[in-house]
Design a protein around this motif. Structure first.
Motif, mmCIF file in Angstrom:
data_model
loop_
_atom_site.group_PDB
_atom_site.id
_atom_site.type_symbol
_atom_site.label_atom_id
_atom_site.label_comp_id
_atom_site.label_asym_id
_atom_site.label_seq_id
_atom_site.Cartn_x
_atom_site.Cartn_y
_atom_site.Cartn_z
ATOM 1 N N ARG A 25 -21.733 28.953 3.488
ATOM 2 C CA ARG A 25 -21.234 29.322 4.815
ATOM 3 C C ARG A 25 -20.500 28.182 5.524
ATOM 4 O O ARG A 25 -19.832 28.421 6.531
ATOM 5 C CB ARG A 25 -22.394 29.805 5.683
ATOM 6 N N ARG A 26 -20.612 26.944 5.041
ATOM 7 C CA ARG A 26 -19.980 25.820 5.748
ATOM 8 C C ARG A 26 -18.872 25.162 4.928
ATOM 9 O O ARG A 26 -18.634 23.966 5.049
ATOM 10 C CB ARG A 26 -21.036 24.769 6.109
ATOM 11 N N GLN A 27 -18.188 25.905 4.096
ATOM 12 C CA GLN A 27 -17.101 25.336 3.307
ATOM 13 C C GLN A 27 -15.919 24.978 4.207
ATOM 14 O O GLN A 27 -15.399 25.827 4.923
ATOM 15 C CB GLN A 27 -16.655 26.337 2.242
ATOM 16 N N THR A 28 -15.526 23.706 4.182
ATOM 17 C CA THR A 28 -14.422 23.260 5.034
ATOM 18 C C THR A 28 -13.349 22.476 4.285
ATOM 19 O O THR A 28 -12.263 22.266 4.803
ATOM 20 C CB THR A 28 -14.949 22.376 6.172
ATOM 21 N N HIS A 31 -13.569 18.893 -1.119
ATOM 22 C CA HIS A 31 -14.725 18.065 -1.495
ATOM 23 C C HIS A 31 -16.020 18.862 -1.388
ATOM 24 O O HIS A 31 -16.882 18.793 -2.280
ATOM 25 C CB HIS A 31 -14.785 16.830 -0.589
ATOM 26 N N SER A 32 -16.190 19.630 -0.338
ATOM 27 C CA SER A 32 -17.399 20.439 -0.193
ATOM 28 C C SER A 32 -17.394 21.604 -1.180
ATOM 29 O O SER A 32 -18.444 22.019 -1.669
ATOM 30 C CB SER A 32 -17.535 20.957 1.241
ATOM 31 N N PHE A 33 -16.212 22.127 -1.493
ATOM 32 C CA PHE A 33 -16.102 23.238 -2.429
ATOM 33 C C PHE A 33 -16.523 22.814 -3.834
ATOM 34 O O PHE A 33 -17.156 23.585 -4.559
ATOM 35 C CB PHE A 33 -14.660 23.747 -2.450
ATOM 36 N N PHE A 34 -16.196 21.583 -4.228
ATOM 37 C CA PHE A 34 -16.470 21.126 -5.592
ATOM 38 C C PHE A 34 -17.723 20.258 -5.731
ATOM 39 O O PHE A 34 -18.295 20.179 -6.816
ATOM 40 C CB PHE A 34 -15.269 20.343 -6.132
ATOM 41 N N LEU A 35 -18.153 19.582 -4.654
ATOM 42 C CA LEU A 35 -19.299 18.667 -4.765
ATOM 43 C C LEU A 35 -20.385 18.907 -3.718
ATOM 44 O O LEU A 35 -21.365 18.166 -3.675
ATOM 45 C CB LEU A 35 -18.824 17.207 -4.685
ATOM 46 N N ALA A 36 -20.215 19.924 -2.881
ATOM 47 C CA ALA A 36 -21.231 20.276 -1.871
ATOM 48 C C ALA A 36 -21.619 19.078 -1.016
ATOM 49 O O ALA A 36 -22.787 18.925 -0.632
ATOM 50 C CB ALA A 36 -22.460 20.868 -2.545
ATOM 51 N N ASP A 37 -20.621 18.182 -0.768
ATOM 52 C CA ASP A 37 -20.868 16.978 0.040
ATOM 53 C C ASP A 37 -21.983 16.106 -0.527
ATOM 54 O O ASP A 37 -22.633 15.350 0.205
ATOM 55 C CB ASP A 37 -21.197 17.357 1.492
ATOM 56 N N PRO A 359 -1.343 14.831 -3.241
ATOM 57 C CA PRO A 359 -2.574 14.739 -2.434
ATOM 58 C C PRO A 359 -2.597 15.727 -1.277
ATOM 59 O O PRO A 359 -3.673 16.097 -0.796
ATOM 60 C CB PRO A 359 -2.565 13.290 -1.937
ATOM 61 N N ASP A 360 -1.434 16.177 -0.827
ATOM 62 C CA ASP A 360 -1.383 17.144 0.262
ATOM 63 C C ASP A 360 -1.887 18.521 -0.155
ATOM 64 O O ASP A 360 -2.168 19.376 0.692
ATOM 65 C CB ASP A 360 0.049 17.278 0.787
ATOM 66 N N LYS A 361 -1.996 18.745 -1.476
ATOM 67 C CA LYS A 361 -2.459 20.032 -2.000
ATOM 68 C C LYS A 361 -3.974 20.078 -2.232
ATOM 69 O O LYS A 361 -4.503 21.094 -2.683
ATOM 70 C CB LYS A 361 -1.749 20.351 -3.316
ATOM 71 N N VAL A 362 -4.666 18.970 -1.951
ATOM 72 C CA VAL A 362 -6.121 18.930 -2.141
ATOM 73 C C VAL A 362 -6.769 19.613 -0.933
ATOM 74 O O VAL A 362 -7.254 18.968 0.004
ATOM 75 C CB VAL A 362 -6.621 17.485 -2.301
ATOM 76 N N THR A 363 -6.737 20.931 -0.957
ATOM 77 C CA THR A 363 -7.231 21.724 0.152
ATOM 78 C C THR A 363 -8.196 22.795 -0.348
ATOM 79 O O THR A 363 -8.266 23.080 -1.545
ATOM 80 C CB THR A 363 -6.067 22.417 0.878
ATOM 81 N N LEU A 364 -8.908 23.399 0.589
ATOM 82 C CA LEU A 364 -9.821 24.478 0.245
ATOM 83 C C LEU A 364 -9.056 25.682 -0.299
ATOM 84 O O LEU A 364 -9.497 26.321 -1.260
ATOM 85 C CB LEU A 364 -10.637 24.878 1.478
ATOM 86 N N ALA A 365 -7.906 25.979 0.273
ATOM 87 C CA ALA A 365 -7.101 27.119 -0.193
ATOM 88 C C ALA A 365 -6.647 26.909 -1.631
ATOM 89 O O ALA A 365 -6.713 27.830 -2.463
ATOM 90 C CB ALA A 365 -5.901 27.313 0.725
ATOM 91 N N MET A 366 -6.173 25.701 -1.949
ATOM 92 C CA MET A 366 -5.745 25.416 -3.324
ATOM 93 C C MET A 366 -6.932 25.478 -4.283
ATOM 94 O O MET A 366 -6.804 25.952 -5.421
ATOM 95 C CB MET A 366 -5.083 24.037 -3.387
ATOM 96 N N SER A 367 -8.101 25.016 -3.849
ATOM 97 C CA SER A 367 -9.297 25.070 -4.685
ATOM 98 C C SER A 367 -9.620 26.511 -5.079
ATOM 99 O O SER A 367 -9.959 26.800 -6.225
ATOM 100 C CB SER A 367 -10.494 24.466 -3.927
ATOM 101 N N ARG A 368 -9.493 27.407 -4.126
ATOM 102 C CA ARG A 368 -9.765 28.816 -4.407
ATOM 103 C C ARG A 368 -8.688 29.441 -5.286
ATOM 104 O O ARG A 368 -8.978 30.276 -6.148
ATOM 105 C CB ARG A 368 -9.918 29.571 -3.086
ATOM 106 N N MET A 369 -7.444 29.045 -5.097
ATOM 107 C CA MET A 369 -6.374 29.554 -5.952
ATOM 108 C C MET A 369 -6.584 29.129 -7.404
ATOM 109 O O MET A 369 -6.392 29.921 -8.337
ATOM 110 C CB MET A 369 -5.016 29.045 -5.450
ATOM 111 N N LEU A 370 -6.984 27.883 -7.603
ATOM 112 C CA LEU A 370 -7.269 27.403 -8.958
ATOM 113 C C LEU A 370 -8.440 28.162 -9.574
ATOM 114 O O LEU A 370 -8.439 28.453 -10.772
ATOM 115 C CB LEU A 370 -7.586 25.906 -8.921
ATOM 116 N N SER A 371 -9.430 28.496 -8.761
ATOM 117 C CA SER A 371 -10.580 29.255 -9.258
ATOM 118 C C SER A 371 -10.142 30.630 -9.766
ATOM 119 O O SER A 371 -10.594 31.089 -10.819
ATOM 120 C CB SER A 371 -11.632 29.406 -8.152
ATOM 121 N N VAL A 372 -9.260 31.281 -9.026
ATOM 122 C CA VAL A 372 -8.755 32.586 -9.454
ATOM 123 C C VAL A 372 -7.998 32.456 -10.772
ATOM 124 O O VAL A 372 -8.175 33.260 -11.699
ATOM 125 C CB VAL A 372 -7.838 33.198 -8.369
#
Length: 474
Positions: A25-28, A31-37, A359-372
């Motif tokens: 619920r706190r994905q921002t 880094h949090s998406f891949f390593l859970a802080d 480095p500008d692409k290291v975002t939560l949105a890109m992380s989810r796109m890669l997952s798909v």
């Protein structure tokens, strides 16, 4: 399946979705998406590691191994415990000290980004094939029970898994893995109870009869008739040594496993999670192997396909409601590995390929796109294995062992002799290792537990020899 079975399966999917939403619920950020802080409890990581590495292959294929042989597969798990202790002792401290986000950053710090990306590429290719086997395995019971085709079954499990993986990243994956581990162990226990009621004398009679014909044999100190130490996969020395090196490679160099361990709160927590997972895996293997012995006593049909032994028993003998629980357990086993693989593939792609270039692409949105993207690739990869007759747990481990030895060589040299070996030497050593493994697989009958040992020996030996010539010429 009856309406009761579908209700049980639906409740399972609701529970997993709820856990994923709560955990993520706190994905921002990426880094949090891949390593859970880096804030996950060690015991959750431990169960997640177990659920990820054994998954559907344990649940469905390992009973088939015991059905056709005995408990010798457990010798491999003994080596697993030793291998994990070595990783915890010699590699994990460096990972935590360096604060790496991808396992292959460890390589990049020693030989540069091109070598880091090279090893990452090997990981990506190996993971697609190895987890393709695991994803296909779940299609077998689903196809048998529902009447769906293999591709349809693969697509259904892939889409459901992707949905909750996208919600909360590695935090959702790890917590869902823990719940899923409990569900498929519960499914195994329920099957034990059913077997006990189906047979006269129950488990005491099963174990007595199995012991009389050698089905409970654990240690193989002598090679079977017509085989040798080299080509007998479950000879004690072969299995234990193979288990040590396979675990060194899988839990020390494979980002699928390392990712969740470096998400622990401290080095000590990571070490507890890793070593503890080896002990849990040993007992889990024992549970499913003995289950296979019980199914052997029930059927006693040597011609049964090893991959369909447990699926057939589920289909023919479990009552309404319980069949739904077992199908939920199969979903659990498959989803735990697939979700982990999707997240690890996306994580490696982001850290090893995108982070430095964009480095500008290291975002939560890109992380989810890669997952798909990687979920789609894995679903298609799973269709490559629909015709195999071999026990799929062995197919999966064979694929992993093919490149694991060479990858482990990078980490052995990087840990103990990085300054002495040049970039050219280690890359050449890996390529040589890969070519040797092609010959070993295609031209010999060497047992698969030796593959990782051969690979790392060739890699380290060739790299060291080439480096001597390079230094002599310079």
């Amino acid at each position: 399946m009856t309406s009761i079975d579908f209700t049980v399966l639906f409740v399972y999917l609701i529970i997993i979705t709820g856990v994923a939403v709560w955990a993520g619920r706190r994905q921002t950020s990426a880094h949090s998406f891949f390593l859970a802080d880096r804030n996950l409890p060690w015991w959750v990581i431990m169960f997640s590691v177990v659920a990820t590495e054994t998954s559907v292959l344990t649940f469905l294929s390992i009973p088939g191994i015991a059905y056709h042989s005995d408990l010798g597969f457990l010798q491999l798990a003994m080596g697993y415990i030793i291998g994990r202790w070595l990783v915890a002792r010699f590699l994990l401290p460096h990972y935590f000290e360096q604060g790496i986000e991808s396992t292959y950053e460890f390589i990049g710090y020693r030989w540069g980004r091109p070598v880091q990306r090279f090893t990452s590429l090997i990981f990506l290719c190996t993971r697609i094939l190895a987890d393709g086997v695991r994803l296909f395995m779940v299609a077998i019971p689903l196809a048998l029970i529902t009447g769906w085709s293999y591709p349809a079954s693969i697509a259904v499990i892939g889409v459901f898994t992707l949905a909750y993986t996208l919600i909360g990243g590695i935090r959702s994956v790890v917590w869902a893995d823990t719940v899923q581990f409990g569900i498929y162990i519960l499914g195994a226990v329920a099957t034990y109870v059913v077997l006990d009621g189906l047979l006269d004398g129950g488990w005491s009679n099963i174990l007595s009869s199995a012991s009389g014909v050698g089905k409970l044999t654990l240690f193989h100190f002598a090679s079977e008739s017509g085989s040798s130490l080299i080509n007998a996969p479950y000879h004690f020395l072969t299995a234990v040594a193979g288990g040590v090196f396979l675990s060194l490679a899988s839990h020390g160099t494979d980002h699928l496993m390392v990712q969740r361990i470096i998400a622990a709160r401290s080095k000590e927590d990571g070490q507890k999670a890793l070593i503890g997972s080896g002990i849990v895996v040993f007992f889990q293997f024992a549970v499913f192997l003995i289950l296979g012995v019980g199914i052997w006593f029930f059927y006693q049909k040597p011609e049964m396909n090893a991959n369909e032994v447990f699926s057939t028993f589920i289909l023919e003998n479990l009552p309404a409601g319980l069949k739904g629980l077992i199908v939920a357990a199969i979903f659990s086993a498959a989803m735990s590995t697939l979700s982990s693989s999707i997240n690890a593939l996306a994580s490696s792609t982001m850290t090893d390929w995108i982070k430095s270039a964009r480095p500008d692409k290291v975002t939560l949105a890109m992380s989810r796109m890669l997952s798909v993207f990687w979920a789609v690739v894995l679903i298609f990869g799973a269709t490559l294995f629909t015709s195999t007759e071999s026990p799929l747990v062995e197919v999966g481990l064979t694929i992993a062992s093919f490149t694991y030895g060479g990858l482990l060589g990078f980490f052995v040299i990087g840990r103990f002799a990085a300054r002495e070996c040049s970039k050219v030497s280690v890359v050449s050593g890996f390529v040589t290792s890969l070519l040797v493994m092609v010959g070993v697989v295609l031209l010999t009958d060497i047992a698969w537990p030796w593959f990782t040992i051969i690979g790392v020996t060739v890699m380290v030996g060739t790299s060291s020899l080439l480096n001597m010539f390079i230094r002599a010429d310079s």
